[in-house]
Scaffold this active site. Structure first.
Site, short mmCIF file in Angstrom:
data_model
loop_
_atom_site.label_atom_id
_atom_site.label_comp_id
_atom_site.label_asym_id
_atom_site.label_seq_id
_atom_site.Cartn_x
_atom_site.Cartn_y
_atom_site.Cartn_z
N GLY A 15 -5.96 3.69 1.61
CA GLY A 15 -6.77 4.90 1.72
C GLY A 15 -7.52 5.18 0.43
O GLY A 15 -6.98 5.00 -0.66
N ARG A 76 -7.86 -2.17 5.36
CA ARG A 76 -6.47 -2.58 5.57
C ARG A 76 -6.50 -3.96 6.24
O ARG A 76 -7.36 -4.25 7.06
CB ARG A 76 -5.75 -1.56 6.44
CG ARG A 76 -5.77 -0.15 5.81
CD ARG A 76 -4.91 0.82 6.57
NE ARG A 76 -5.12 2.19 6.13
CZ ARG A 76 -4.53 2.75 5.07
NH1 ARG A 76 -3.70 2.02 4.35
NH2 ARG A 76 -4.77 4.00 4.75
N ASP A 107 1.32 2.64 -2.00
CA ASP A 107 2.53 1.89 -1.69
C ASP A 107 2.24 0.55 -1.00
O ASP A 107 2.75 -0.50 -1.40
CB ASP A 107 3.43 2.75 -0.80
CG ASP A 107 4.71 2.05 -0.42
OD1 ASP A 107 4.75 1.47 0.68
OD2 ASP A 107 5.67 2.07 -1.21
N THR A 130 -3.85 7.33 -4.91
CA THR A 130 -3.51 7.87 -3.59
C THR A 130 -3.42 9.39 -3.69
O THR A 130 -2.84 9.92 -4.66
CB THR A 130 -2.19 7.31 -3.06
OG1 THR A 130 -1.76 8.08 -1.92
CG2 THR A 130 -1.09 7.34 -4.10
N ASP A 132 -1.57 11.18 -1.97
CA ASP A 132 -0.23 11.61 -1.56
C ASP A 132 0.71 11.88 -2.74
O ASP A 132 1.69 12.60 -2.58
CB ASP A 132 0.41 10.55 -0.66
CG ASP A 132 -0.43 10.24 0.57
OD1 ASP A 132 -1.17 11.14 1.00
OD2 ASP A 132 -0.34 9.11 1.09
N ASP A 134 2.96 10.07 -4.01
CA ASP A 134 4.31 9.75 -3.56
C ASP A 134 4.92 8.52 -4.23
O ASP A 134 5.97 8.04 -3.80
CB ASP A 134 4.32 9.55 -2.04
CG ASP A 134 3.38 8.44 -1.58
OD1 ASP A 134 2.54 7.98 -2.40
OD2 ASP A 134 3.46 8.03 -0.41
N GLY A 175 -0.41 13.43 3.60
CA GLY A 175 0.69 13.20 2.68
C GLY A 175 1.57 12.03 3.02
O GLY A 175 2.60 11.81 2.39
N ARG A 176 1.21 11.28 4.08
CA ARG A 176 2.02 10.15 4.53
C ARG A 176 3.42 10.62 4.86
O ARG A 176 3.61 11.36 5.79
CB ARG A 176 1.99 9.00 3.51
CG ARG A 176 2.18 7.63 4.13
CD ARG A 176 1.84 6.52 3.15
NE ARG A 176 2.76 6.44 2.06
CZ ARG A 176 3.82 5.62 2.01
NH1 ARG A 176 4.04 4.80 3.01
NH2 ARG A 176 4.62 5.62 0.98
#
Length: 327
Positions: A15, A76, A107, A130, A132, A134, A175-176
């Site tokens: 993303g 992707r 990730d 990202t 996110d 995370d 936010g996945r």
């Protein structure tokens, strides 16, 4: 044989996130300043397999620090997840005489990079890009701050309508699998509560948030919902509320890819610039398979394996702060 770094390949994958262009700019100029050639790889790992590569000069990255998205595009690739796909990627690396890779993404991007590095002994450095936020081992990822401000601004605008109607407004946030973006956006925008994967007492939270709002005669409540906190996202939460409280009107706003766009904030531009330079420095120091991180304001290097496998926890004090401030 002595390791000699002559050419770096750089790509963006997964993303897109605001600030990726600033990172590409920093990598390019830091490499060139050290006498290293830069080959830009378009469309992520797909482009690496297909040979979509261009040699970059400093001029190629002029005027991009303020642009959102990624000038290198992103895609992707299921093929890259196969041994055959990674072999194609390695053949391109050899053909282009690329000595090392810098990959910008999240990730999934780092998982692919780690596998490629293990299979073909290629030096690879990761830059966390990202929205996110995370990834373990870094306080912030590129794009997170900009996305957070975008969400906050959207909720501020929505509040004008919310205060005019006695309804429950549900705002779905990306936010996945993590709630960082949702929780911090709720804090910044003054929302009543945040529905996140790390907290599963959804209806209890809703009941408390709505009850507090009504006791304060607000008549309306704004609730931020992380997209994967519950199957069906904010729409599913709306149905739960309508079933339990048919007297409440609910409205759902899904921000979607709006959160990914926009000109990067000053924080993200600076972070991306620092991380891009640090990624090149890591290669000069002959580091391999590490992610550039930010911890307590300082640049650090974290093994890709830990960045991928370790779970980053939502801070308990932020959750407690949201509960206190919604009273």
């Amino acid at each position: 044989m002595e390791y000699k770094l002559k050419t770096i390949g750089v790509l963006t994958s997964g993303g897109d996130a605001p600030g990726m262009n600033a990172a590409v700019r920093a990598v390019t100029r830091a490499a060139i300043s050290n006498g290293i050639a830069v080959k830009a790889i378009y469309r992520g790992y797909k482009g690496l397999m297909d040979g979509e590569i261009q040699t970059f000069s400093s001029e190629n990255v002029s005027g991009i620090i303020q642009r959102g998205g990624t000038i290198l595009r992103s895609a992707r690739s299921e093929e890259f997840k196969t041994a055959e796909g990674r072999k194609k990627a390695y053949e391109t690396i050899r053909k282009e005489k690329i000595d090392a890779l810098i990959v910008i993404g999240g990730d999934g991007t780092f998982t692919g990079a780690r596998t490629l590095a293990q299979e073909y002994n290629i030096p690879i450095i990761g830059i966390p890009g990202t929205i996110d936020n995370d990834l373990w081992g870094t306080d912030a990822t590129i794009g997170y701050d900009t996305a957070l401000n975008t969400i906050m601004n959207c909720v501020d605008i929505l509040r004008d309508t919310a205060t005019s109607h006695e309804r429950v407004f549900l705002v779905e946030v990306m936010g996945r699998d993590a709630g960082f973006l949702t929780l911090n956006a709720a804090l910044a925008s003054g929302a009543e509560t945040a529905i996140i994967p790390e907290r599963t007492t959804i209806m209890e939270q809703i009941e408390e948030a709505i009850g507090q709002g009504r006791r304060k005669s607000k008549g309306t409540s704004i609730v931020l919902v992380q997209e994967h906190a519950i199957e069906g996202g904010a729409q599913a939460v709306a149905k739960m509320i309508e079933k339990a409280h048919p007297e409440y009107g609910t409205r759902v706003t899904i921000l979607g890819h709006l959160q990914r766009g926009g000109s990067p904030s000053a924080f993200d531009r600076i972070l991306a610039s620092r991380m891009g330079i640090a990624a090149v420095q890591a290669l000069l120091e002959e580091q391999r398979s590490v992610m550039v991180g930010l911890q307590d304001g300082e640049i650090t290097y974290v093994p890709l394996s830990k960045a991928i496998k370790e779970k980053k926890d939502v801070k308990a004090d932020k959750w407690q702060a949201l509960q206190v401030l919604s009273i």
